[in-house]
Design an enzyme around this catalytic site. Structure first.
Site, short mmCIF file in Angstrom:
data_model
loop_
_atom_site.label_atom_id
_atom_site.label_comp_id
_atom_site.label_asym_id
_atom_site.label_seq_id
_atom_site.Cartn_x
_atom_site.Cartn_y
_atom_site.Cartn_z
N GLU A 176 9.68 -3.97 10.46
CA GLU A 176 10.15 -2.71 9.98
C GLU A 176 10.64 -1.78 10.86
OE1 GLU A 176 7.42 -1.09 6.94
OE2 GLU A 176 8.37 0.84 7.01
N LYS A 203 -1.13 -9.44 2.97
CA LYS A 203 -0.18 -8.89 4.18
C LYS A 203 -1.10 -8.03 5.01
CE LYS A 203 3.42 -6.01 3.90
NZ LYS A 203 3.22 -4.78 4.36
N ASP A 240 0.88 -1.05 0.03
CA ASP A 240 0.06 0.01 0.17
C ASP A 240 0.78 1.31 -0.09
OD1 ASP A 240 1.00 -0.25 2.46
OD2 ASP A 240 -1.04 0.08 3.62
O1 KIV Z 1 3.56 -1.21 1.65
C1 KIV Z 1 4.84 -1.35 1.46
O2 KIV Z 1 5.57 -1.26 0.63
C2 KIV Z 1 5.44 -2.05 2.61
C3 KIV Z 1 6.62 -2.44 2.70
C4 KIV Z 1 7.40 -1.21 3.20
C5 KIV Z 1 6.96 -3.72 3.55
O3 KIV Z 1 4.57 -2.62 3.59
#
Ligand code: KIV
Length: 278
Positions: free
Chosen positions: A185, A116, A47
Site C-alpha cells: 500500500e 491478512k 478492517d
Molecule cells: O482494510 C483494507 O481495506 C485494506 C486494503 C486497503 C488493502 O487493508
C-alpha cells in the site's frame, strides 16, 4: 456469469503467466453477491470497515467480533469468490499463541480462504506460525493503516534509499515466512515494480502503480460512497453517493406531494367489505 473460486495456487499460476487479477473490499451480503457475479477474483473483508461502515476515524477500534460478523455475511453472498479476511488490530500483537488462537477462530467461524496481517520483518515469525498451523496468509506492507502513527501518518512508504531497502527486506521476509501473496500500500511505482519482479509470490497493489500482479480498491471509494477522505490512488468509477442522495430527495418529495405511493404501488379491495366499518 459462471464463476469458479480461484484457489491461492490459482493466483500463483496467474502471476506465473503474467495475468493480472483484481480484489475489492466487501463487508456485507449484497455487495458480496455483486462481486460474486462480476469478474473480480478476490474479496477482502478489510478492517477498513471501521471507517467505511462503522464510522470510526481509523481501523484501530475494529474487533474480532466485527470482523466475524461482517465476514460471515460476505461469505454467504460470495460462494464462488476467494475471500481474504483482515486480522484486526490487537488480535495478533500480544504473542504468537494469541495470534494463532484468534486466527483459528476467524478461519473456523467465517470460512475465509486466508487471513491478512499487516507487518514486515517483525511479523515474519507470526506469519511462519500461521502457515505451519495451516492458515494461508496474505501479507500487507508499505503503509500499514493499523500502525500508521508509527509511520508518521498516511504517507507513501519507501521513497528514499533507506526506506526502499527496508520495504524490500519486509517483502522478502514475509515471502520467506510462507505468505502466499502480499499487499503493498502506498509505495512508489518503480519500487513496487522491483518488489513484484523479485518476489515469486503475487503482489497486490493499492497506490503502488501498475506493475503489481493484482490490484485492490476499497468498495466505497470505487463507487463514491465514502467522501470523508479520498487518497490520490483512488479511481472513483461511479458516483453512487450522489445518485442515492438524488433518490432520497425524490422519495421524500413524492411522499409530501402525494405522488408516492400511487395505485401501482398499493393494494385494492372490494369497497363493499368496508361498508359496515363506516
Ligand atoms: O482494510 C483494507 O481495506 C485494506 C486494503 C486497503 C488493502 O487493508
Amino acid at each position: 456469469m459462471n464463476k469458479k473460486t480461484i484457489t491461492f495456487q490459482g493466483f500463483q499460476e496467474m502471476k506465473n503467466k503474467g495475468q493480472k487479477f483484481t480484489m475489492i473490499t466487501a463487508y456485507d451480503y449484497p455487495t458480496a453477491v455483486l462481486v460474486d457475479q462480476s469478474p473480480i477474483e478476490m474479496i477482502l473483508v478489510g478492517d477498513s470497515l471501521g471507517m467505511t461502515v462503522l464510522g470510526y476515524d481509523s481501523t484501530l477500534p475494529v474487533t474480532m467480533e466485527d470482523m466475524i460478523h461482517h465476514s460471515k455475511a460476505v461469505l454467504r453472498g460470495a460462494p464462488n469468490t476467494f475471500v481474504a479476511v483482515d486480522m484486526p488490530f490487537g488480535s495478533y500483537n500480544e504473542s504468537i499463541s494469541q495470534a494463532i488462537s484468534n486466527g483459528n477462530r476467524l478461519m473456523k467461524e467465517t470460512g475465509a480462504d486466508c487471513l491478512k496481517l499487516e507487518g514486515g520483518v517483525n511479523l515474519a515469525p507470526t506469519v511462519r506460525a500461521f502457515v505451519d498451523a495451516g492458515i494461508p496468509v496474505m501479507g500487507h506492507i508499505g503503509l500499514t493503516p493499523q500502525t500508521a502513527s508509527l509511520l508518521g501518518g498516511f504517507k507513501v512508504q519507501g521513497k528514499d534509499a533507506e526506506s526502499a531497502k527496508k520495504l524490500m527486506e519486509d517483502a522478502m521476509a514475509i515471502q520467506e515466512a510462507g505468505a502466499f501473496s502480499l499487499v503493498m500500500e502506498c509505495v512508489p511505482s518503480p519500487l513496487a515494480k522491483l518488489v513484484s519482479e523479485k518476489l515469486t509470490i503475487p503482489t497486490i497493489g493499492i497506490g503502488a502503480g501498475p506493475d503489481c500482479d493484482g490490484q485492490v480498491l476499497v468498495f466505497q471509494d470505487l463507487v463514491g460512497l465514502y467522501k470523508k477522505f479520498t487518497p490520490k490512488f483512488v479511481k472513483q468509477y461511479l458516483d453512487l453517493g450522489s445518485q442515492i442522495a438524488d433518490a432520497f430527495e425524490e422519495y421524500a418529495n413524492e411522499v409530501k406531494n402525494g405522488t408516492f405511493p400511487s395505485a401501482e404501488y398499493s393494494f385494492d379491495m372490494n369497497p363493499d367489505f368496508l361498508k359496515n366499518l363506516k
